[in-house]
Write a protein that holds these residues in place. Structure first.
Motif, PDB file in Angstrom:
ATOM      1  N   LYS A  95       0.806   7.287   0.862  1.00  0.00           N
ATOM      2  CA  LYS A  95      -0.269   8.281   0.882  1.00  0.00           C
ATOM      3  C   LYS A  95      -1.648   7.636   1.010  1.00  0.00           C
ATOM      4  CE  LYS A  95      -0.867   8.637  -4.107  1.00  0.00           C
ATOM      5  NZ  LYS A  95      -0.844   9.505  -5.249  1.00  0.00           N
ATOM      6  N   ASP A  96      -1.746   6.323   0.746  1.00  0.00           N
ATOM      7  CA  ASP A  96      -3.023   5.623   0.870  1.00  0.00           C
ATOM      8  C   ASP A  96      -3.210   4.962   2.231  1.00  0.00           C
ATOM      9  OD1 ASP A  96      -3.625   6.318  -1.744  1.00  0.00           O
ATOM     10  OD2 ASP A  96      -2.651   4.519  -2.556  1.00  0.00           O
ATOM     11  N   ARG A  97      -2.193   5.030   3.086  1.00  0.00           N
ATOM     12  CA  ARG A  97      -2.299   4.439   4.420  1.00  0.00           C
ATOM     13  C   ARG A  97      -3.049   5.384   5.355  1.00  0.00           C
ATOM     14  NH1 ARG A  97       4.030   2.860   4.998  1.00  0.00           N
ATOM     15  NH2 ARG A  97       4.130   1.531   3.150  1.00  0.00           N
TER      16      ARG A  97
ATOM     17  N   VAL B  75       0.857  -1.183   0.000  1.00  0.00           N
ATOM     18  CA  VAL B  75       0.000   0.000   0.000  1.00  0.00           C
ATOM     19  C   VAL B  75       0.893   1.232   0.000  1.00  0.00           C
ATOM     20  CG1 VAL B  75      -1.784   1.263   1.251  1.00  0.00           C
ATOM     21  CG2 VAL B  75      -1.783  -1.230   1.277  1.00  0.00           C
ATOM     22  N   HIS B  76       0.639   2.139  -0.929  1.00  0.00           N
ATOM     23  CA  HIS B  76       1.444   3.355  -1.005  1.00  0.00           C
ATOM     24  C   HIS B  76       1.249   4.178   0.261  1.00  0.00           C
ATOM     25  CE1 HIS B  76       3.048   7.197  -2.431  1.00  0.00           C
ATOM     26  NE2 HIS B  76       3.697   6.464  -3.325  1.00  0.00           N
TER      27      HIS B  76
END
Length: 93
Positions: free
Chosen positions: A82-84, A79-80
């Motif tokens: 910024k998406d966490r 998971v990137h």
């Protein structure tokens, strides 16, 4: 309450000047080792045995795996950033 391991004179300082000695610059290694052995005896561990770093790592790794399996910890592999989620999960509500 925890047992106070210093004498009153050590804690209060010199009674003639009214000044404490302050914290030591470095903890007394022998005293720390002795207290560690006593603590290990109190919880039922061998006071002389020290777990290897591999055993400690393995224990921590298995705990993380258990938390992921039970849903206490969300896996973020792949998971990137910024998406966490912004903050780690908390059990406080």
């Amino acid at each position: 309450m925890a047992h106070h391991h210093k004498s009153n004179k050590t804690v209060e300082g010199n009674p003639d000047t009214g000044h404490g000695g302050g914290l030591p610059r470095r903890p007394d290694e022998d005293e720390l080792e002795e207290r560690t052995e006593v603590d290990r005896e109190e919880v039922g561990l061998d006071p002389e045995a020290e777990p290897s770093s591999e055993a400690q790592y393995s224990g921590e790794e298995s705990e993380v795996d258990r938390e992921v399996a039970e849903g206490e910890l969300a896996p973020d592999k792949g998971v990137h950033r910024k998406d966490r989620e912004d903050f780690p999960p908390s059990s406080y509500t």
